[in-house]
Design a protein around this motif. Structure first.
Motif, PDB file in Angstrom:
ATOM      1  N   ILE A 154      74.549  78.425  30.241  1.00 49.20           N
ATOM      2  CA  ILE A 154      73.130  78.382  29.864  1.00 49.20           C
ATOM      3  C   ILE A 154      72.963  77.658  28.529  1.00 49.20           C
ATOM      4  N   LEU A 155      73.849  77.978  27.565  1.00 48.39           N
ATOM      5  CA  LEU A 155      73.752  77.334  26.253  1.00 48.39           C
ATOM      6  C   LEU A 155      74.021  75.839  26.361  1.00 48.39           C
ATOM      7  N   LEU A 156      74.974  75.490  27.212  1.00 46.07           N
ATOM      8  CA  LEU A 156      75.328  74.081  27.345  1.00 46.07           C
ATOM      9  C   LEU A 156      74.158  73.276  27.904  1.00 46.07           C
ATOM     10  N   GLN A 157      73.444  73.868  28.862  1.00 52.30           N
ATOM     11  CA  GLN A 157      72.302  73.103  29.386  1.00 52.30           C
ATOM     12  C   GLN A 157      71.137  73.101  28.391  1.00 52.30           C
ATOM     13  N   PHE A 158      71.057  74.144  27.524  1.00 53.01           N
ATOM     14  CA  PHE A 158      70.139  74.071  26.372  1.00 53.01           C
ATOM     15  C   PHE A 158      70.485  72.838  25.542  1.00 53.01           C
ATOM     16  N   ALA A 159      71.784  72.736  25.236  1.00 52.80           N
ATOM     17  CA  ALA A 159      72.253  71.693  24.321  1.00 52.80           C
ATOM     18  C   ALA A 159      71.953  70.312  24.884  1.00 52.80           C
ATOM     19  N   ILE A 160      72.232  70.134  26.178  1.00 54.11           N
ATOM     20  CA  ILE A 160      72.080  68.802  26.759  1.00 54.11           C
ATOM     21  C   ILE A 160      70.627  68.356  26.744  1.00 54.11           C
ATOM     22  N   ARG A 161      69.696  69.284  26.988  1.00 53.23           N
ATOM     23  CA  ARG A 161      68.308  68.856  27.050  1.00 53.23           C
ATOM     24  C   ARG A 161      67.567  69.062  25.721  1.00 53.23           C
ATOM     25  N   THR A 162      68.317  69.320  24.635  1.00 50.53           N
ATOM     26  CA  THR A 162      67.664  69.515  23.333  1.00 50.53           C
ATOM     27  C   THR A 162      66.838  68.292  22.950  1.00 50.53           C
ATOM     28  N   PHE A 163      65.585  68.530  22.616  1.00 48.19           N
ATOM     29  CA  PHE A 163      64.715  67.445  22.197  1.00 48.19           C
ATOM     30  C   PHE A 163      63.854  67.876  21.007  1.00 48.19           C
ATOM     31  N   ASP A 164      63.038  68.915  21.254  1.00 51.17           N
ATOM     32  CA  ASP A 164      62.046  69.304  20.257  1.00 51.17           C
ATOM     33  C   ASP A 164      62.661  69.759  18.945  1.00 51.17           C
ATOM     34  N   LEU A 165      63.836  70.440  19.047  1.00 50.48           N
ATOM     35  CA  LEU A 165      64.489  70.940  17.836  1.00 50.48           C
ATOM     36  C   LEU A 165      64.837  69.781  16.896  1.00 50.48           C
ATOM     37  N   VAL A 166      65.478  68.745  17.457  1.00 58.83           N
ATOM     38  CA  VAL A 166      65.878  67.591  16.658  1.00 58.83           C
ATOM     39  C   VAL A 166      64.647  66.834  16.181  1.00 58.83           C
ATOM     40  N   ARG A 167      63.713  66.677  17.085  1.00 59.82           N
ATOM     41  CA  ARG A 167      62.484  65.953  16.778  1.00 59.82           C
ATOM     42  C   ARG A 167      61.804  66.551  15.531  1.00 59.82           C
ATOM     43  N   ALA A 168      61.745  67.896  15.489  1.00 59.69           N
ATOM     44  CA  ALA A 168      61.054  68.546  14.382  1.00 59.69           C
ATOM     45  C   ALA A 168      61.926  68.651  13.135  1.00 59.69           C
ATOM     46  N   LEU A 169      63.250  68.789  13.337  1.00 64.45           N
ATOM     47  CA  LEU A 169      64.124  69.060  12.191  1.00 64.45           C
ATOM     48  C   LEU A 169      64.519  67.781  11.462  1.00 64.45           C
ATOM     49  N   THR A 170      65.031  66.799  12.192  1.00 65.98           N
ATOM     50  CA  THR A 170      65.512  65.586  11.528  1.00 65.98           C
ATOM     51  C   THR A 170      64.810  64.336  12.047  1.00 65.98           C
ATOM     52  N   VAL A 214      60.381  82.103  19.550  1.00 66.13           N
ATOM     53  CA  VAL A 214      59.757  81.049  18.750  1.00 66.13           C
ATOM     54  C   VAL A 214      60.041  79.706  19.422  1.00 66.13           C
ATOM     55  N   SER A 215      59.056  78.822  19.390  1.00 70.34           N
ATOM     56  CA  SER A 215      59.280  77.521  20.014  1.00 70.34           C
ATOM     57  C   SER A 215      60.237  76.696  19.165  1.00 70.34           C
ATOM     58  N   PHE A 216      60.977  75.821  19.823  1.00 70.62           N
ATOM     59  CA  PHE A 216      61.964  75.000  19.117  1.00 70.62           C
ATOM     60  C   PHE A 216      61.317  74.155  18.025  1.00 70.62           C
ATOM     61  N   VAL A 217      60.077  73.746  18.271  1.00 66.80           N
ATOM     62  CA  VAL A 217      59.390  72.923  17.276  1.00 66.80           C
ATOM     63  C   VAL A 217      59.214  73.714  15.986  1.00 66.80           C
ATOM     64  N   VAL A 218      58.821  74.992  16.135  1.00 63.89           N
ATOM     65  CA  VAL A 218      58.626  75.839  14.964  1.00 63.89           C
ATOM     66  C   VAL A 218      59.953  76.038  14.242  1.00 63.89           C
ATOM     67  N   THR A 219      61.000  76.378  15.037  1.00 63.25           N
ATOM     68  CA  THR A 219      62.330  76.541  14.453  1.00 63.25           C
ATOM     69  C   THR A 219      62.706  75.292  13.660  1.00 63.25           C
ATOM     70  N   GLY A 220      62.535  74.142  14.300  1.00 65.64           N
ATOM     71  CA  GLY A 220      62.924  72.898  13.654  1.00 65.64           C
ATOM     72  C   GLY A 220      62.153  72.666  12.364  1.00 65.64           C
ATOM     73  N   THR A 221      60.852  72.918  12.399  1.00 64.35           N
ATOM     74  CA  THR A 221      60.027  72.677  11.215  1.00 64.35           C
ATOM     75  C   THR A 221      60.430  73.607  10.077  1.00 64.35           C
ATOM     76  N   VAL A 222      60.558  74.895  10.405  1.00 66.73           N
ATOM     77  CA  VAL A 222      60.904  75.863   9.364  1.00 66.73           C
ATOM     78  C   VAL A 222      62.262  75.529   8.753  1.00 66.73           C
ATOM     79  N   TRP A 223      63.230  75.212   9.611  1.00 67.29           N
ATOM     80  CA  TRP A 223      64.566  74.893   9.089  1.00 67.29           C
ATOM     81  C   TRP A 223      64.547  73.581   8.316  1.00 67.29           C
ATOM     82  N   SER A 224      63.627  72.685   8.668  1.00 68.61           N
ATOM     83  CA  SER A 224      63.565  71.432   7.907  1.00 68.61           C
ATOM     84  C   SER A 224      63.066  71.709   6.488  1.00 68.61           C
ATOM     85  N   TRP A 225      62.233  72.733   6.346  1.00 66.37           N
ATOM     86  CA  TRP A 225      61.827  73.126   4.994  1.00 66.37           C
ATOM     87  C   TRP A 225      62.973  73.804   4.261  1.00 66.37           C
TER      88      TRP A 225
END
Lengths: 369, 311
Positions: free
Chosen positions: B235-251, B129-140
């Motif tokens: 791998i997770l750490l570089q996920f974390a550093i470049r996180t954008f879409d998740l935050v953008r969609a969630l908060t 699932v794309s991070f945007v979708v994850t973020g949106t669903v979790w924001s609900w």
């Protein structure tokens, strides 16, 4: 006393019977080798003895105690694996003491046991190393050390020499045998290598298709194989097995191989039952019982029986020469002295040691004489 | 090509080499285009961004040299400080917790359970699932007015509060929760592969030695797994550093700027405030942070390979 008793042990995976009723009684102090081709169930049997797998039915007794439902750690056994199975993250010292640590043995006692085993196996300089820093032979020693330190009722060896190169294998073979002689432990040793079985065992259990074919000392297994499978499995090259008929000449039964011009007549073992006269049998003869004509077998001083047969091929190995000859139309192996050169296709004379002939029933494949 | 030169020694000596070269020509032609294109994308745009970060560019790129001025001004903003503090908190929480959850799932799935394939797919699915979708669903889900809190309240527990999403201090943890949900299946898959590749004899030996389940994992199995643990963490750490879409969609970085992360700050500078120079400076600093993780890992891998080769 029995170190290990197995009663009517069966194991089934789905619809396949892997073990079809194993009965074994192993004396204390015996070096028992389970030998057989791959897939014969010997490793499964060893795992069941160790408690790593459960049997479908049957009973196991170790040191007089029924352990069928006892977990591996409480069976008072130690095991050496083909892959050594040393814990890669631990030093040699920790590898050897890990079992005692799990059983909460006091530290002082652990150190004492470690010292005793390290000295016995001469691995003291390796104690601080990790397994990755050891050679194959050294890992093998450490794996044995881990087993020895427990001082168990029964040692289990699962093809421990298969991963070593040929030279090291011969050395370790002798070393394990000496070790057994020195500590007098009860050992069950699994291998597919019949030479290992012959050289190390005090008792051999030959297995095939989930059944014990023969359980006896190495001499008996080699000279009096219980059936055709054992005859063909043990020995390199294996025993020649040739179809023949048994004929009565006066009071002396004679084994007749082939017919017409190439017929060969050999005196049958006197123990053969009279009911076999005139019937077909399978005669088993070891390659070393067919030799150059000047060879004297056993303690006899006179030349024995000789036969004449065409030579098909020779294979000089250095220590001896293997001859492929035709005996009554059948291909048969013989072993002659290394300096003898025989021309392919020519007729040659061979001495035959008839004392060790074996006769098998062609139907049941069992030894009959 | 003329064949009449067969008699001359130089021609016969050269022709095999030329023929071999001709044979490989299509391979070279095929590989060079994508290689140049991708290398061009990475190198040229990185260099371009780095250059821009030293210029006074605002809405459009301009020439000029302002030295480190963009860097100092970005470092001076409250936005960036909060983003970096959040990155530390989020990076640590996300990486450690995701790895732990993934490991736990892997160990549980490794118990020869029934329906393993189905469960494995279910746990791995969020990764698709794309991070945007994850973020949106979790924001609900996390929205107090329509998500978990309302569900529990409606069931009768009216005093129940779960309003981290709108809580300044706790909002960053909602991103951690969504991140774990998305990535722990991936960690599980890698750990499971590691657990499955542990030598069977090793486990048998430990069983005979009498190691219980806890000691079996802590002393025998997990120590053989640590190269995978390091890989998963990196791998997770570089996920974390470049996180954008998740935050953008969630908060969206909020409440306020409470959940800003460096990638959001870059976006903010470049496209909201129209300051390409400062945005590029922030981007370069983020790249340096990534390199700070990846270079040591590369060096470590190199060292391990050397050591394995020498052993």
């Amino acid at each position: 006393m029995s170190a290990l008793v197995i009663r009517d042990l069966r194991k089934r995976f789905g619809t396949t019977d892997v073990l079809k009723g194993i009965d074994l009684d192993i004396d204390s102090g015996d070096f028992t080798v389970l030998v057989g081709p791959s897939g014969c169930g010997k490793s499964t049997l060893l795992n069941i003895i160790a408690g790593l797998e459960t049997a479908t039915s049957g009973e196991i007794e170790i040191g007089g105690r029924v352990v069928t439902a006892v977990p591996p750690k409480d069976r008072d056994i130690a095991m050496v694996f083909q892959t050594y199975a040393l814990y890669p993250s631990m030093t040699v010292r920790q590898n050897i003491t890990f079992g005692m640590e799990c059983r909460n043995v006091p530290k002082a006692q652990q150190a004492e046991a470690l010292e005793r085993v390290a000295k016995l196996l001469q691995i003291e300089p390796l104690l601080a190393r990790k397994p990755a820093q050891l050679s194959g032979g050294q890992r093998q020693r450490v794996a044995m050390g881990r087993a020895l330190v427990r001082d168990p009722k029964l040692f289990l060896f699962d093809e421990p020499l298969s991963n070593l190169d040929a030279k090291l294998r011969v050395e370790m073979r002798m070393e394990i045998k000496q070790l057994h002689a020195r500590i007098g432990a009860s050992i069950v040793y699994v291998t597919h290598d019949q030479i290992e079985a012959m050289t190390m065992a005090t008792r051999i259990a030959v297995m095939n298709q989930g059944e014990v074919q023969q359980f006896a000392d190495p001499d008996t297994v080699y000279n009096r194989p219980a059936n055709l499978f054992v005859a063909r499995f043990m020995g390199a090259p294996p025993m020649n097995t040739i179809p023949a008929t048994l004929e009565g000449e006066g009071d002396r039964p004679v084994v007749v191989i082939g017919a017409g011009e190439h017929v060969v007549r050999l005196p049958a073992p006197p123990s053969i039952g009279r009911e076999w006269l005139g019937k077909s049998v399978i005669v088993g003869i070891r390659p070393e019982c067919i030799a150059e004509p000047t060879r004297l077998f056993g303690s006899s001083t006179a030349a024995g029986l000789t036969i004449t047969a065409p030579v098909e091929m020779t294979e000089p190995t250095g220590a001896e020469t293997i001859v492929v000859l035709r005996l009554g139309g059948q291909k048969v192996l013989g072993r002659v002295a290394p300096d003898i050169r025989l021309a392919n296709g020519a007729l040659a004379t061979f001495a035959v040691d008839t004392r060790k002939l074996c006769l098998f029933d062609p139907q049941t494949e069992r030894l009959i004489a | 090509m003329s064949v009449s030169t067969l008699g001359t020694p130089s021609a016969t000596r050269l022709s095999p080499a030329i023929l071999a070269g001709l044979k490989r020509l299509p391979e070279w032609l095929v590989i060079w285009v994508p290689l140049l294109l991708s290398a061009g994308h990475v190198v040229v745009f990185t260099a371009w961004t780095t250059w821009i970060s030293f210029t006074p560019s605002t809405l459009v790129p301009v020439d000029g040299w302002v030295g480190l001025r963009n860097y100092t001004s970005v470092l001076g903003t409250r936005n960036w400080k909060i983003a970096f503090d959040n990155l530390l908190l989020f990076g640590f929480g996300f990486v450690v917790l995701t790895a732990l959850v993934g490991l736990l799932l892997a160990i549980l799935i490794d118990q020869r359970i029934r329906g393993e394939n189905v469960l494995r797919s279910i746990f791995l699915y969020p990764m698709a699932v794309s991070f945007v979708v994850t973020g949106t669903v979790w924001s609900w889900l996390l929205n107090p007015g329509m998500g978990v809190q309302k569900l529990v309240n409606d069931m009768g527990w009216t005093s129940f509060r779960f309003d981290w999403l709108v809580d300044r201090d706790m909002a960053i943890w909602t991103i951690v929760i969504a991140g774990i949900w998305q990535s722990s299946g991936f960690a599980m898959a890698l750990f499971l592969a590691g657990l499955r590749s542990v030598e069977a004899d090793l486990i048998k030996a430990a069983q005979i030695d009498g190691a219980g389940p806890f000691r079996m994992y802590t002393r025998v199995i997990l120590p053989t797994l640590w190269p995978i643990v390091v890989a998963v963490m990196v791998i997770l750490l570089q996920f974390a550093i470049r996180t954008f879409d998740l935050v953008r969609a969630l908060t969206g970085g909020g409440p306020g700027i409470a959940t800003q992360l460096p990638a959001l700050v870059i976006y903010d500078f470049m496209f909201q405030r129209g300051h390409l120079g400062r945005g590029s400076a922030a981007a370069v600093m983020m790249l340096l942070t990534l390199l700070g993780v990846l270079l040591p890992y590369g060096a470590w891998k190199y060292y391990m390979r050397r050591r394995a080769a020498n052993a």
